[in-house]
Design a protein around this motif. Structure first.
Motif, PDB file in Angstrom:
ATOM      1  N   PHE A 121      32.596  45.857  43.821  1.00 41.06           N
ATOM      2  CA  PHE A 121      32.237  44.587  43.196  1.00 41.06           C
ATOM      3  C   PHE A 121      33.327  44.144  42.228  1.00 41.06           C
ATOM      4  O   PHE A 121      33.677  42.957  42.163  1.00 41.06           O
ATOM      5  CB  PHE A 121      30.899  44.746  42.475  1.00 41.06           C
ATOM      6  N   LEU A 122      33.889  45.088  41.477  1.00 38.08           N
ATOM      7  CA  LEU A 122      34.946  44.733  40.518  1.00 38.08           C
ATOM      8  C   LEU A 122      36.191  44.206  41.213  1.00 38.08           C
ATOM      9  O   LEU A 122      36.933  43.400  40.640  1.00 38.08           O
ATOM     10  CB  LEU A 122      35.308  45.953  39.667  1.00 38.08           C
ATOM     11  N   LYS A 123      36.436  44.663  42.459  1.00 40.40           N
ATOM     12  CA  LYS A 123      37.620  44.179  43.184  1.00 40.40           C
ATOM     13  C   LYS A 123      37.553  42.672  43.439  1.00 40.40           C
ATOM     14  O   LYS A 123      38.564  42.017  43.646  1.00 40.40           O
ATOM     15  CB  LYS A 123      37.750  44.920  44.519  1.00 40.40           C
ATOM     16  N   VAL A 124      36.331  42.120  43.417  1.00 35.94           N
ATOM     17  CA  VAL A 124      36.178  40.673  43.577  1.00 35.94           C
ATOM     18  C   VAL A 124      36.866  39.939  42.435  1.00 35.94           C
ATOM     19  O   VAL A 124      37.382  38.838  42.595  1.00 35.94           O
ATOM     20  CB  VAL A 124      34.678  40.298  43.638  1.00 35.94           C
ATOM     21  N   PHE A 125      36.887  40.576  41.255  1.00 31.76           N
ATOM     22  CA  PHE A 125      37.475  39.949  40.070  1.00 31.76           C
ATOM     23  C   PHE A 125      38.922  40.408  39.873  1.00 31.76           C
ATOM     24  O   PHE A 125      39.348  40.702  38.752  1.00 31.76           O
ATOM     25  CB  PHE A 125      36.641  40.286  38.836  1.00 31.76           C
ATOM     26  N   SER A 126      39.670  40.445  40.945  1.00 28.19           N
ATOM     27  CA  SER A 126      41.079  40.835  40.861  1.00 28.19           C
ATOM     28  C   SER A 126      41.881  39.753  40.146  1.00 28.19           C
ATOM     29  O   SER A 126      41.430  38.603  40.009  1.00 28.19           O
ATOM     30  CB  SER A 126      41.645  41.032  42.270  1.00 28.19           C
ATOM     31  N   LYS A 127      43.072  40.121  39.706  1.00 35.27           N
ATOM     32  CA  LYS A 127      43.933  39.155  39.022  1.00 35.27           C
ATOM     33  C   LYS A 127      44.216  37.946  39.905  1.00 35.27           C
ATOM     34  O   LYS A 127      44.239  36.802  39.451  1.00 35.27           O
ATOM     35  CB  LYS A 127      45.260  39.819  38.615  1.00 35.27           C
ATOM     36  N   GLN A 137      40.683  41.103  30.206  1.00 36.55           N
ATOM     37  CA  GLN A 137      40.434  42.267  29.360  1.00 36.55           C
ATOM     38  C   GLN A 137      39.010  42.797  29.556  1.00 36.55           C
ATOM     39  O   GLN A 137      38.784  44.011  29.593  1.00 36.55           O
ATOM     40  CB  GLN A 137      40.633  41.910  27.885  1.00 36.55           C
ATOM     41  N   VAL A 138      38.052  41.882  29.697  1.00 40.85           N
ATOM     42  CA  VAL A 138      36.669  42.301  29.927  1.00 40.85           C
ATOM     43  C   VAL A 138      36.557  43.061  31.242  1.00 40.85           C
ATOM     44  O   VAL A 138      35.895  44.102  31.321  1.00 40.85           O
ATOM     45  CB  VAL A 138      35.723  41.078  29.926  1.00 40.85           C
ATOM     46  N   ILE A 139      37.216  42.563  32.293  1.00 43.25           N
ATOM     47  CA  ILE A 139      37.184  43.242  33.593  1.00 43.25           C
ATOM     48  C   ILE A 139      37.833  44.618  33.489  1.00 43.25           C
ATOM     49  O   ILE A 139      37.325  45.610  34.017  1.00 43.25           O
ATOM     50  CB  ILE A 139      37.890  42.401  34.667  1.00 43.25           C
ATOM     51  N   MET A 140      38.963  44.702  32.793  1.00 45.27           N
ATOM     52  CA  MET A 140      39.628  45.999  32.621  1.00 45.27           C
ATOM     53  C   MET A 140      38.749  46.983  31.852  1.00 45.27           C
ATOM     54  O   MET A 140      38.790  48.185  32.083  1.00 45.27           O
ATOM     55  CB  MET A 140      40.967  45.811  31.873  1.00 45.27           C
TER      56      MET A 140
END
Length: 369
Positions: free
Chosen positions: A299-305, A339-342
């Motif tokens: 799911f986090l990969k959806v929020f890639s740079k 930063q939140v995603i990281m």
């Protein structure tokens, strides 16, 4: 007059129940964020020694509020009536109250190459109708937040895995055609909708989202069970690995002192460190299993740079934010969001801890799109 009265009751009940259902989902996922947000307005010193339990309402009180005034019989009557109009596959398209002609035509032209996709609206309404009794009963008997999430499992699986996922490719195109119906086009800017849905960033995000959503399901992808268990154990203050009493105390204190963008960045770093970098190895393993598994990482990969930057450059987010804030610094927002995603990646927050990096390669390989 009696029939029309029942129809109105059914429609109102159907609409309000949809709101109740999604309210439950949002509450489970965002509850800790709400706790932190409310702490900025309410000093935690006003609470007694059990203030984390007092600030997180009981699961029973949440369910009671959600189901207050809910009429199950009217809801079922409305669902039967709607499914009768949507699922009868009329040979000739005709306008009706729930399934405009434009919707029937649009879904009948579904490009996914699967006959079941033409009947997707029927699949969704049938899933709700078939599960509503179980959902209502399970929610009524829920004693914990974990019970609430468990109550939603079947209806979400039937809608997402059994309905949306097999037809995900052309879903938004079919919905766009449906919105041409006069009753819908009066409420939605169809041109703006099509422009957004056809934009490369949104199309890529939807493609990236399909893998974790369809392989894992919404509940596992968003760690709903882990969040629910954390809320239950924090309310109980039982000293287990998911009892976050001390964590909430620290977050509340830091939030009250936060001022300006630089303070926000420090706040995010401190919160992430306090959440992930726990001392006990056993607890790090629990955190890893609940919040850093292959499904949540997918799911986090959806929020890639690349995806975030694409949304920022498209101007869509700016347009939405300008309704709330006049002067929007998109570069600052992009940095904060990044930063939140990281902060949700513990191997970056606690680089010295090998446990969090143990399954990274395997998960990232399995979740490659």
């Amino acid at each position: 007059a009696v029939v029309s009265s029942r129809v109105r009751e059914a429609v109102v009940s159907t609409q309000s129940t949809g709101g109740h259902f999604f309210s439950i989902m949002l509450f489970v996922v965002l509850s800790l964020a709400l706790v932190v947000g409310s702490s900025c307005q309410t000093s935690y010193y006003n609470y007694g020694t059990d203030y984390p339990m007092e600030m997180i309402p009981s699961a029973q009180s949440v369910v009671s509020g959600m189901l207050e005034g809910f009429d199950l019989d009217s809801m079922k009557y409305g669902l039967d009536m709607i499914s009768g109009e949507i699922c009868n596959k009329p040979s000739k398209c005709s306008q009706n109250m729930f399934y405009p002609c434009e919707c029937a035509k649009s879904f009948n032209k579904f490009d996914s190459g699967k006959e079941e996709c033409k009947m997707l609206p029927c699949t969704i309404i049938t899933a709700v109708r078939d599960n509503i009794d179980y959902l209502y009963e399970d929610l009524s008997n829920a004693e914990t937040y974990e019970d609430i999430v468990f109550a939603m499992r079947n209806i979400l699986n039937d809608i997402i895995e059994g309905g949306i996922c097999p037809c995900a490719k052309d879903l938004f195109k079919a919905i766009g055609g449906c919105m041409k119906a006069p009753i819908l086009s009066e409420m939605v800017d169809v041109r703006a909708y099509n422009k957004i849905m056809k934009s490369p960033p949104v199309k890529k995000i939807w493609r990236d989202l399909q893998r974790p959503m369809c392989d894992c399901g919404l509940i596992d992808m968003t760690a709903m069970y882990g969040i629910a268990r954390m809320m239950d154990q924090t309310r109980a203050a039982n000293g287990t690995c998911l009892d976050k009493t001390d964590f909430i105390t620290g977050v509340m204190a830091d939030a009250m002192e936060m001022e300006g963008p630089s303070a926000f960045r420090d706040f995010v770093d401190n919160v992430a460190s306090a959440f992930w970098c726990v001392d006990e190895e056993e607890c790090r393993e629990v955190m890893n299993e609940e919040f850093n598994n292959c499904c949540t990482r997918g799911f986090l990969k959806v929020f890639s740079k690349k995806n975030v930057r694409g949304v920022m450059k498209s101007g869509m987010l700016r347009g939405m934010l300008e309704y709330v804030v006049e002067d929007v610094d998109m570069k600052m927002i992009e940095k904060m969001f990044g930063q939140v995603i990281m902060s949700l990646k513990p191997e970056l927050v606690c680089p010295e801890d090998g446990i969090y990096g143990e399954y990274i390669s395997e998960c990232d390989e399995n979740m490659e799109m």
